[in-house]
Design a protein around this motif. Structure first.
Motif, PDB file in Angstrom:
ATOM      1  N   PHE A 231       2.982   1.351  -3.527  1.00  0.00           N
ATOM      2  CA  PHE A 231       2.432   1.307  -4.923  1.00  0.00           C
ATOM      3  C   PHE A 231       1.070   2.202  -4.961  1.00  0.00           C
ATOM      4  CE2 PHE A 231       4.631  -2.854  -4.843  1.00  0.00           C
ATOM      5  CZ  PHE A 231       5.497  -2.506  -5.631  1.00  0.00           C
ATOM      6  N   THR A 232       1.290   3.448  -4.346  1.00  0.00           N
ATOM      7  CA  THR A 232      -0.013   4.283  -4.365  1.00  0.00           C
ATOM      8  C   THR A 232       0.690   5.301  -4.285  1.00  0.00           C
ATOM      9  OG1 THR A 232      -0.135   4.221  -1.772  1.00  0.00           O
ATOM     10  CG2 THR A 232      -1.528   2.612  -3.182  1.00  0.00           C
ATOM     11  N   GLY A 233      -0.130   6.552  -4.165  1.00  0.00           N
ATOM     12  CA  GLY A 233       0.667   8.046  -3.728  1.00  0.00           C
ATOM     13  C   GLY A 233       1.040   8.246  -2.486  1.00  0.00           C
ATOM     14  N   LEU A 234       0.707   7.257  -1.681  1.00  0.00           N
ATOM     15  CA  LEU A 234       1.306   7.726   0.009  1.00  0.00           C
ATOM     16  C   LEU A 234       2.551   7.727   0.040  1.00  0.00           C
ATOM     17  CD1 LEU A 234       0.078   8.070   2.802  1.00  0.00           C
ATOM     18  CD2 LEU A 234       0.498   5.349   2.879  1.00  0.00           C
ATOM     19  N   TYR A 235       3.384   6.956  -0.890  1.00  0.00           N
ATOM     20  CA  TYR A 235       4.795   7.424  -0.352  1.00  0.00           C
ATOM     21  C   TYR A 235       5.248   8.667  -0.688  1.00  0.00           C
ATOM     22  CZ  TYR A 235       9.958   6.611  -0.459  1.00  0.00           C
ATOM     23  OH  TYR A 235      11.149   6.632  -0.194  1.00  0.00           O
TER      24      TYR A 235
ATOM     25  N   VAL B 287       1.040  -1.100   0.160  1.00  0.00           N
ATOM     26  CA  VAL B 287       0.261  -0.017   0.037  1.00  0.00           C
ATOM     27  C   VAL B 287       0.892   1.203   0.036  1.00  0.00           C
ATOM     28  CG1 VAL B 287      -1.707   1.286   1.389  1.00  0.00           C
ATOM     29  CG2 VAL B 287      -1.805  -1.221   1.088  1.00  0.00           C
TER      30      VAL B 287
END
Length: 315
Positions: A158-162, A155
């Motif tokens: 591979f999402t915009g969270l990082y 999660v």
């Protein structure tokens, strides 16, 4: 970043070296405060037990303070923290320690057991109520903790969270704490010595640990082979002449892959050792029970025999 600039007022960070780990510190953070408070409370509990003559294994103290809090401090208040938004390889080392290494040693330190032995009356009942609450039981159930532990990095990366964690320091700090809590939820029921109601037998724990290995392998290889950079253009926009973001990302994936397998195998070894020790304790317990049973049977057999003998003083 200013303390890391060189004397010529060049704002570019110098290359990351081992010396940077021990020359740059980030002591003003939520994690740093938490580490100090945790160490103080643990040492206070150990001292209280000693004052009343109770024994507390030194190995647990070393595991909690040096292995647990020490490893977390190494990646959260030193130069590793200073470079964790500059080099994804450094961030990945931080990720591994906060998610796996630190939680394993914290679990081996048995802090909840120490608190239960030190606390009395209402505080002790309150702690027991929390440990045995339905919420904690659900989160520490091995399959639930396993799912959170495995899904967490996918999660994040591979999402915009990082990218958001790179841009917002408060979110960056929150993710560190989240890593640590996630690791504790997974490893506490598997390796921990504290009282938990969801603890599986050792074969089930070993199987769960083995099943976690492929996920680290898949994640590490995927990051190594990705054509796109994690974090988008964040790392190229740093314009560091000594760092190639793509090569650094390959290194980061390799760290995650190899590090995950090394830690998992090590933990599996610790788990097997605990299993052997439990079997030995159980065997000793059974031997003592059999000895007591034999003594009781011998005493029972001797009583009627003694009663049947004539009294020489009688008559």
């Amino acid at each position: 970043m200013a303390p890391l600039a060189d004397a010529s007022r060049d704002t570019e960070l110098p290359p990351f070296t081992a010396a940077a780990i021990f020359t740059h510190f980030h002591l003003i953070s939520l994690i740093a405060v938490g580490l100090l408070v945790s160490a103080a409370l643990y040492l206070y509990g150990v001292q209280r037990l000693r004052q009343r003559g109770d024994h507390w294994p030194p190995g647990r103290t070393v595991a909690f303070l040096a292995g647990g809090l020490g490893s977390i401090a190494l990646v959260s208040v030193t130069g590793i923290e200073a470079y964790d938004t500059t080099l994804i390889s450094v961030h990945m080392v931080q990720h591994m320690v906060l998610t796996m290494v630190g939680p394993i040693f914290l679990a081996l330190g048995a802090p909840t057991t120490l608190a239960l032995r030190v606390l009395h009356a209402k505080p002790r009942k309150t702690l027991l109520a929390v440990v045995h609450s339905r919420y904690v039981q659900v989160l520490t159930f091995p399959l639930v903790a396993f799912g959170i532990f495995v899904a967490n990095p996918f999660v994040l990366y591979f999402t915009g969270l990082y990218r958001q964690t790179l841009e917002h320091p408060w979110l960056h700090e929150f993710v560190h704490i989240h890593f640590l809590i996630t690791g504790c939820l997974f490893f506490w029921p598997l390796l921990g010595l504290d009282p938990l109601q969801n603890r599986w037998p050792y074969p089930g724990r070993a199987l769960l640990m083995v099943l976690s290995v492929p996920f680290h392998t898949v994640l590490g290889l995927t990051i190594m082979q990705m054509p796109d950079l994690l974090g988008g253009d964040w790392y190229p926009n740093l314009h560091l002449s000594w760092m190639d973001p793509h090569s650094d990302q390959v290194t980061a994936g390799g760290i995650l892959w190899a590090g995950g397998e090394i830690v998992s195998v090590t933990m599996l070894g610790i788990l097997v050792m605990q299993w052997i020790r439990q079997s030995e304790r159980e065997a000793r317990r059974i031997d003592r029970a059999l000895d007591r049973q034999e003594l009781a049977e011998a005493a029972t057999a001797a009583t009627p025999e003694k009663a049947a003998r004539p009294d020489p003083d009688a008559g």
